[in-house]
Scaffold this active site. Structure first.
Site, PDB file in Angstrom:
ATOM      1  N   SER A   8       0.810  -1.219   0.000  1.00  0.00           N
ATOM      2  CA  SER A   8       0.000   0.000   0.000  1.00  0.00           C
ATOM      3  C   SER A   8       0.841   1.267   0.000  1.00  0.00           C
ATOM      4  CB  SER A   8      -0.921   0.012   1.224  1.00  0.00           C
ATOM      5  OG  SER A   8      -0.124  -0.076   2.372  1.00  0.00           O
TER       6      SER A   8
ATOM      7  N   THR B 146      -1.614   2.981   4.630  1.00  0.00           N
ATOM      8  CA  THR B 146      -0.873   4.228   4.439  1.00  0.00           C
ATOM      9  C   THR B 146       0.034   4.481   5.626  1.00  0.00           C
ATOM     10  OG1 THR B 146      -2.606   5.254   3.151  1.00  0.00           O
ATOM     11  CG2 THR B 146      -1.178   6.742   4.370  1.00  0.00           C
TER      12      THR B 146
ATOM     13  N   THR C 155       1.461   6.919   0.385  1.00  0.00           N
ATOM     14  CA  THR C 155       0.541   5.802   0.113  1.00  0.00           C
ATOM     15  C   THR C 155       0.448   5.533  -1.379  1.00  0.00           C
ATOM     16  OG1 THR C 155      -1.714   5.011   0.561  1.00  0.00           O
ATOM     17  CG2 THR C 155      -1.519   7.277  -0.157  1.00  0.00           C
TER      18      THR C 155
ATOM     19  N   ARG D  51      -7.838   8.625  -9.514  1.00  0.00           N
ATOM     20  CA  ARG D  51      -8.329   8.918  -8.155  1.00  0.00           C
ATOM     21  C   ARG D  51      -7.186   9.353  -7.235  1.00  0.00           C
ATOM     22  NH1 ARG D  51      -7.350   7.034  -2.670  1.00  0.00           N
ATOM     23  NH2 ARG D  51      -9.269   7.305  -1.507  1.00  0.00           N
ATOM     24  N   VAL D  52      -7.438  10.387  -6.464  1.00  0.00           N
ATOM     25  CA  VAL D  52      -6.492  10.852  -5.448  1.00  0.00           C
ATOM     26  C   VAL D  52      -7.222  10.853  -4.109  1.00  0.00           C
ATOM     27  CG1 VAL D  52      -5.189  12.859  -4.633  1.00  0.00           C
ATOM     28  CG2 VAL D  52      -5.156  12.254  -7.066  1.00  0.00           C
ATOM     29  N   GLY D  53      -6.556  10.408  -3.082  1.00  0.00           N
ATOM     30  CA  GLY D  53      -7.195  10.344  -1.764  1.00  0.00           C
ATOM     31  C   GLY D  53      -6.830  11.522  -0.880  1.00  0.00           C
TER      32      GLY D  53
ATOM     33  N   THR E 264      -5.459   7.712   8.166  1.00  0.00           N
ATOM     34  CA  THR E 264      -5.412   6.554   7.279  1.00  0.00           C
ATOM     35  C   THR E 264      -6.845   6.050   7.114  1.00  0.00           C
ATOM     36  OG1 THR E 264      -4.410   4.372   6.891  1.00  0.00           O
ATOM     37  CG2 THR E 264      -4.981   4.916   9.152  1.00  0.00           C
ATOM     38  N   GLY E 265      -7.059   5.251   6.084  1.00  0.00           N
ATOM     39  CA  GLY E 265      -8.403   4.722   5.846  1.00  0.00           C
ATOM     40  C   GLY E 265      -9.015   5.315   4.588  1.00  0.00           C
TER      41      GLY E 265
ATOM     42  N   GLY F 226     -10.005   7.652   2.237  1.00  0.00           N
ATOM     43  CA  GLY F 226      -9.630   9.053   2.096  1.00  0.00           C
ATOM     44  C   GLY F 226     -10.788   9.977   1.799  1.00  0.00           C
TER      45      GLY F 226
HETATM   46  C1  SD4 Z   1      -6.412   6.862   0.603  1.00  0.00           C
HETATM   47  N1  SD4 Z   1      -6.090   7.202   2.946  1.00  0.00           N
HETATM   48  O1  SD4 Z   1      -5.857   6.898  -0.493  1.00  0.00           O
HETATM   49  C2  SD4 Z   1      -5.601   6.484   1.801  1.00  0.00           C
HETATM   50  C3  SD4 Z   1      -5.655   5.017   1.912  1.00  0.00           C
HETATM   51  C4  SD4 Z   1      -5.021   4.509   3.120  1.00  0.00           C
HETATM   52  O2  SD4 Z   1      -3.772   2.885   4.056  1.00  0.00           O
HETATM   53  O3  SD4 Z   1      -5.072   5.041   4.197  1.00  0.00           O
HETATM   54  N2  SD4 Z   1      -4.389   3.408   2.999  1.00  0.00           N
HETATM   55  O4  SD4 Z   1      -7.603   7.065   0.753  1.00  0.00           O
END
Ligand code: SD4
Length: 335
Positions: free
Chosen positions: A92, A194, A212, A222-224, A245-246, A248
Site C-alpha cells: 500500500s 498508508t 501511500t 483517483r487521489v485520496g 489513514t483509511g 480518504g
Molecule cells: C487513501 N487514505 O488513499 C488512503 C488510503 C489509506 O492505508 O489510508 N491506505 O484514501
C-alpha cells in the site's frame, strides 16, 4: 510493513474498503484514555518521540535514529517513510503498492515541517520515494502540490530514477481481482496501510509526512486524502499534528487532520481530538461507517499522543524512551 489479515471486505456503491486486523503486542487508549494525564506528566522528559500509523517499527526506528544522530524532525519523518516506500512487501506504499484498476501504481504523499512549509505529490508514477519528491516540491519550488506527469518529470529532473513499481505479487493480486471483480468499478480493498508519521524533537518541534499508493484498484486518476494538507496530514508547531489513514474520501470531507489539530487548539488532548474527529464522520446522517475504516493518530506540543479509529484493529507504532512498540488503538464501533 507487516501484512494485515483482513476480517471483512465490504463494497460501497463504487467504493469498497475493508477493515483490517493485525497481531498486536499491547493496548492503550481506552475510550476516555488516561494516557493524556499520565503522558503530560511523563513525556516531556522523554522527547524525542515518533509515532506512525499501523505496524511500522522499522520505519519509526529509522526516524528515531535520525533524531538521535542530531537530525531534525523533517529528516526523521522523510527517512522513516522511505523505509516503507522501499519495502516491496508492503502493498500500500511505494514500490509493491497495489495498482489502480488499470494496473497502474500511482502514489500520493505529502510532508510538512515545523515552520508550516509543506509539499505534496499526487498521482505520481514510477518513482518510489514519493515522500522525498514531496519534500523537493516544498523546498525547491514555489508550489505546494505537483501532480501526475509533471510531478514525475520534476522528480526525474531532481535525480530520482524512474522504475516499475508494480511487483509480481501486486500484479498477481490485481489480475485475481480483475477476474473476481469482473472489472466492475468496485474497489475491493485488501490493504489500507498508508504510512503517516509524526515526530517531535527534544525542543518540541514537530514535522509530519504521509505516503501511500492509495486505495487498491481505485479508478484511474483517483487521489485520496493522503497528499492533501489538512486532510491526510496537518502540522501546527504551536499546537501539534495529526495524520489519517483509511477511506480518504471520508477524511477529505471532514478535513480530518486539520480538524484534529484545531480540536487540540481548543483544549482537547490528542486522544480526545482523534475521537471527536471520528465522531464527525460516523455521526453524519446516513453515514455508512460500518463499511469503511478511518483512523487518526495525533501528537501535541507536550509529546502526548492519541489514536482512534472507527473499527477495531487500527494500530499505531510509537517510539519513545527507548521503547518502539505497536499500540492497539481504541475504536468507535463496538457493536
Ligand atoms: C487513501 N487514505 O488513499 C488512503 C488510503 C489509506 O492505508 O489510508 N491506505 O484514501
Amino acid at each position: 510493513m507487516k501484512r494485515r489479515q483482513f476480517l471483512k471486505n465490504a463494497s460501497l456503491t463504487g467504493v469498497g474498503l475493508s477493515v483490517g486486523t493485525t497481531l498486536l503486542n499491547c493496548a492503550e487508549n481506552t475510550s476516555k484514555s488516561k494516557e493524556a494525564s499520565v503522558a503530560s506528566a511523563s513525556t516531556k522528559a522523554t522527547l524525542p518521540l515518533v509515532i506512525a500509523t499501523w505496524h511500522v517499527e522499522n520505519a519509526t526506528a529509522k526516524a528515531m535514529e535520525v533524531l538521535q544522530a542530531g537530525g531534525n524532525t523533517l529528516d526523521a519523518v522523510e527517512q522513516g517513510c522511505r523505509i516503507e516506500e522501499a519495502n516491496e512487501n508492503g502493498q500500500s506504499v511505494g514500490k509493491g503498492g497495489l495498482p489502480d484498476r488499470d494496473g497502474n501504481v500511482t502514489l500520493d504523499a505529502c510532508i510538512m515541517d515545523q515552520h508550516g512549509n509543506c509539499g505534496s505529490v499526487v498521482y505520481l508514477q514510477n518513482i518510489k520515494h514519493a515522500v522525498s519528491v514531496a519534500r523537493k516540491v516544498m523546498e525547491d519550488t514555489p508550489h505546494v502540490m505537483l501532480a501526475g506527469e509533471g510531478a514525475k518529470q520534476f522528480a526525474i529532473s531532481k535525480g530520482f530514477q524512474p522504475e516499475d513499481l508494480l511487483t509480481e505479487a501486486s500484479k498477481t493480486a490485481w489480475k485475481k481481482w480483475k477476474v473476481e471483480a469482473q472489472y466492475k468499478p468496485i474497489i475491493n480493498i485488501e490493504n489500507h496501510d498508508t504510512i503517516g508519521m509524526l515526530a517531535i524533537d527534544k525542543n518540541g518541534d514537530i514535522s509530519g509526512a504521509c505516503t501511500t499508493s492509495g486505495l487498491a484498484y481505485k479508478l484511474g486518476g483517483r487521489v485520496g486524502d493522503s497528499p492533501i494538507i489538512g486532510s491526510g496530514l496537518f502540522v501546527d508547531n504551536e499546537i501539534g499534528a495529526a495524520v489519517a489513514t483509511g477511506l480518504g474520501e471520508e477524511v477529505v470531507k471532514t478535513v480530518g487532520s486539520f480538524l484534529v489539530v484545531e480540536l487540540m487548539r481548543q483544549g482537547k488532548s490528542p486522544q480526545e481530538a482523534c475521537e471527536e474527529a471520528i465522531r464527525r464522520i460516523v455521526n453524519k446522517p446516513n453515514s455508512d461507517y460500518k463499511n469503511f475504516q478511518v483512523g487518526y493518530i495525533a501528537i501535541n506540543k507536550k509529546g502526548e499522543t492519541g489514536s482512534y479509529a472507527i473499527h477495531q484493529w487500527f494500530s499505531m507504532t510509537k517510539f519513545q524512551g527507548g521503547v518502539n512498540a505497536q499500540i492497539q488503538s481504541d475504536y468507535f464501533n463496538k457493536a
